[in-house]
Design a protein around this motif. Structure first.
Motif, short mmCIF file in Angstrom:
data_model
loop_
_atom_site.label_atom_id
_atom_site.label_comp_id
_atom_site.label_asym_id
_atom_site.label_seq_id
_atom_site.Cartn_x
_atom_site.Cartn_y
_atom_site.Cartn_z
N VAL A 226 26.06 -1.19 16.37
CA VAL A 226 26.45 -2.17 17.49
C VAL A 226 25.11 -2.78 17.82
CG1 VAL A 226 27.66 -2.43 19.87
CG2 VAL A 226 28.40 -0.65 18.24
N ILE A 227 25.05 -4.10 17.54
CA ILE A 227 23.88 -5.02 17.64
C ILE A 227 24.06 -5.55 18.92
CG2 ILE A 227 22.45 -7.07 16.69
CD1 ILE A 227 22.59 -4.37 15.06
N ASP A 228 23.08 -5.48 19.84
CA ASP A 228 22.80 -6.02 21.05
C ASP A 228 21.52 -6.51 21.26
OD1 ASP A 228 23.69 -6.78 23.57
OD2 ASP A 228 24.39 -4.77 24.25
N THR A 229 21.42 -7.26 22.36
CA THR A 229 20.22 -7.66 22.86
C THR A 229 19.38 -6.58 23.60
OG1 THR A 229 20.61 -9.89 23.04
CG2 THR A 229 18.74 -9.54 24.12
N VAL A 230 17.93 -6.23 23.17
CA VAL A 230 17.34 -5.21 23.77
C VAL A 230 15.97 -5.63 24.31
CG1 VAL A 230 16.28 -2.85 23.03
CG2 VAL A 230 18.34 -3.56 22.04
N PRO B 90 9.21 -10.37 23.07
CA PRO B 90 10.51 -10.72 23.30
C PRO B 90 11.63 -9.83 23.26
CG PRO B 90 9.91 -11.29 21.17
CD PRO B 90 8.90 -10.78 21.78
N PRO B 91 13.02 -10.24 23.67
CA PRO B 91 13.99 -9.12 23.32
C PRO B 91 14.38 -9.25 21.82
CG PRO B 91 14.35 -10.95 25.18
CD PRO B 91 13.17 -11.10 24.64
N ILE B 92 14.83 -8.25 21.33
CA ILE B 92 15.17 -8.18 20.05
C ILE B 92 16.49 -8.03 19.67
CG2 ILE B 92 12.74 -7.35 19.25
CD1 ILE B 92 14.12 -4.64 18.82
N LEU B 93 17.18 -8.31 18.63
CA LEU B 93 18.64 -7.84 18.27
C LEU B 93 18.52 -6.76 17.57
CD1 LEU B 93 20.11 -11.47 17.70
CD2 LEU B 93 20.78 -10.05 19.51
N VAL C 71 2.50 5.15 25.11
CA VAL C 71 3.68 4.38 24.44
C VAL C 71 3.34 2.91 24.75
CG1 VAL C 71 6.24 3.73 24.21
CG2 VAL C 71 5.32 6.19 25.01
N SER C 72 2.96 2.19 23.65
CA SER C 72 2.69 0.84 23.78
C SER C 72 3.52 0.06 22.86
CB SER C 72 1.17 0.55 23.32
OG SER C 72 0.91 0.91 21.74
N THR C 73 3.48 -1.23 23.23
CA THR C 73 4.47 -2.23 22.73
C THR C 73 3.42 -3.68 22.41
OG1 THR C 73 5.36 -3.25 24.53
CG2 THR C 73 6.48 -1.67 23.53
N ALA C 74 3.69 -4.42 21.34
CA ALA C 74 2.84 -5.51 20.80
C ALA C 74 3.93 -6.40 20.29
CB ALA C 74 1.87 -5.17 20.10
N TYR C 75 3.56 -7.80 20.57
CA TYR C 75 4.53 -8.82 19.70
C TYR C 75 3.61 -9.43 18.56
CZ TYR C 75 6.58 -13.23 18.67
OH TYR C 75 7.46 -14.09 17.62
#
Length: 193
Positions: free
Chosen positions: A22-26, A59-62, A93-97
């Motif tokens: 089930v694909i959604d915006t995350v 950014p949000p991902i699908l 926990v880290s995030t990067a674009y």
């Protein structure tokens, strides 16, 4: 042994029933923050401190939220468990674009026991575990690998014995259309052979 077999069977059944994503915006930063909040109480009781380093420009991902949740829960649980021989430690926990690749990177780092080169070479193999008998099935990381690949991403590990481990996940902004199907259980079993 019976409980271990039951857990393995349940993991395989749950994995095989995932026939359609089930694909959604995350919103990845908020999504991971919720999972960290969920795990923080257990971590605190084990002397583990969490650090969140979320890049605001992510950014949000699908993608498939339920599959992503399974991956992050598993990796964070493993990061906590890696401190079993230590009285305290940390999980970051880290995030990067990654603009050039149009993807996001998530890094889960721990200050636990780390892994040898030999262990790292087998870490994604089905039924391979370094946990004591009855504590791990050896399926968690293998399923994480299959899920991340099915979502069009990549997962890598870096580790130093005695210092800790980094799991690096890269996910596209739009998930691949091909998702793990029931026949992926057969692929999982073939990799175990």
């Amino acid at each position: 042994q019976i409980k271990r077999c039951k857990r393995i069977t349940h993991n395989l059944l749950r994995f095989s029933r995932r026939t359609q994503s089930v694909i959604d915006t995350v919103d990845l930063n908020a999504f991971i923050a919720e999972i960290v909040d969920l795990m923080e109480r257990e971590a605190r009781s084990s002397g583990i401190t969490f650090f969140e380093r979320f890049a605001p420009e992510v950014p949000p991902i699908l993608s498939d939220p339920s599959q992503l949740q399974q991956v992050f829960l598993n990796l964070i649980t493993n990061a906590i468990d890696a401190h079993n021989d230590k009285q305290y430690g940390s999980v970051a926990v880290s995030t990067a674009y990654l603009d050039a690749e149009k993807s996001v990177e998530i890094v889960i780092s721990d200050t636990g026991c780390g892994m040898s080169e030999e262990v790292m070479a087998r870490i994604f193999d089905p039924f391979f575990t370094t946990k004591p008998m009855g504590r791990g099935t050896g399926l968690g990381l293998s399923i994480c690998y299959t899920i991340v690949k099915g979502l069009g991403g990549q997962i890598h590990v870096k580790s130093v014995v005695g210092q800790g481990t980094d799991f690096i996940i890269r996910l596209p902004l739009r998930s691949a259309e091909a998702k793990p199907q029931a026949n992926d259980v057969e692929n999982l079993m073939e990799r175990a052979a």
